[in-house]
Scaffold this motif. Sequence first.
Motif, short mmCIF file in Angstrom:
data_model
loop_
_atom_site.label_atom_id
_atom_site.label_comp_id
_atom_site.label_asym_id
_atom_site.label_seq_id
_atom_site.Cartn_x
_atom_site.Cartn_y
_atom_site.Cartn_z
N GLU A 14 0.84 -1.20 0.00
CA GLU A 14 0.00 0.00 0.00
C GLU A 14 0.87 1.25 0.00
O GLU A 14 0.56 2.24 -0.66
CB GLU A 14 -0.95 0.02 1.20
N ASP A 17 2.15 1.98 -3.44
CA ASP A 17 1.07 2.59 -4.23
C ASP A 17 0.88 4.06 -3.85
O ASP A 17 0.72 4.92 -4.72
CB ASP A 17 -0.24 1.84 -4.05
N ARG A 18 0.88 4.35 -2.55
CA ARG A 18 0.67 5.72 -2.09
C ARG A 18 1.80 6.65 -2.53
O ARG A 18 1.56 7.77 -2.97
CB ARG A 18 0.53 5.76 -0.57
N THR A 20 3.82 6.18 -5.10
CA THR A 20 3.75 6.32 -6.56
C THR A 20 2.68 7.32 -6.96
O THR A 20 2.91 8.19 -7.82
CB THR A 20 3.49 4.95 -7.21
N GLU A 21 1.50 7.25 -6.35
CA GLU A 21 0.42 8.18 -6.66
C GLU A 21 0.77 9.60 -6.22
O GLU A 21 0.47 10.57 -6.93
CB GLU A 21 -0.89 7.73 -6.02
N ALA A 22 1.39 9.74 -5.06
CA ALA A 22 1.77 11.07 -4.57
C ALA A 22 2.83 11.69 -5.48
O ALA A 22 2.79 12.89 -5.76
CB ALA A 22 2.27 10.99 -3.13
N LYS A 24 3.14 11.09 -8.65
CA LYS A 24 2.41 11.46 -9.88
C LYS A 24 1.70 12.80 -9.68
O LYS A 24 1.73 13.66 -10.56
CB LYS A 24 1.42 10.37 -10.25
N SER A 25 1.08 12.98 -8.53
CA SER A 25 0.34 14.22 -8.29
C SER A 25 1.26 15.43 -8.20
O SER A 25 0.81 16.56 -8.40
CB SER A 25 -0.52 14.10 -7.03
N GLU A 26 2.54 15.20 -7.95
CA GLU A 26 3.52 16.29 -7.90
C GLU A 26 4.32 16.42 -9.19
O GLU A 26 5.30 17.13 -9.26
CB GLU A 26 4.47 16.09 -6.71
N VAL A 123 5.02 14.79 -1.11
CA VAL A 123 4.91 13.34 -1.38
C VAL A 123 5.02 12.57 -0.07
O VAL A 123 4.22 11.66 0.19
CB VAL A 123 5.99 12.88 -2.38
N ALA A 127 2.24 10.16 1.67
CA ALA A 127 2.55 8.74 1.93
C ALA A 127 2.30 8.36 3.37
O ALA A 127 1.93 7.22 3.67
CB ALA A 127 4.01 8.44 1.57
#
Length: 129
Positions: A14, A17-18, A20-22, A24-26, A123, A127
């Motif tokens: 998890e 994933d968190r 990686t997504e964070a 991406k958002s930055e 990020v 996370a």
Amino acid sequence: MYGVSTKVSTGFDETIDRVTEALKSEGFGVLSDIDVSATLKSKLGIEQRPYRILGACNPDFAHKAISAEPDIGVLLPCNFVVREDDDGDVHVLFMNPLAVLDLVENPKVPGLAEYVREKLDRVMAAASA
């Protein structure tokens, strides 16, 4: 201090994933994903707790940094480590760009490092939320 770290309350997968997504958002993409524990097992037969290195890159930052200092590529990308210790606790770490990019003797680079550090701090906050 060359690295920034925190212990998180989520499990290893998890957390990957968190992060990686964070990223991406930055505006960062993960260019490389090195599964250190799997590599040690397959190459050396050594069992190790989960340990992965995510090599992240923000194209805008990379372009500005390389334009200011062409040899700066030896310090890129931004690495995030997600690791599990023997107690099962999961940790997230990243290289402090302020410490590392301070090695570059170019007045344009510190401002870029501060910009990236702010993004990486967000990020890390995402996370560990």
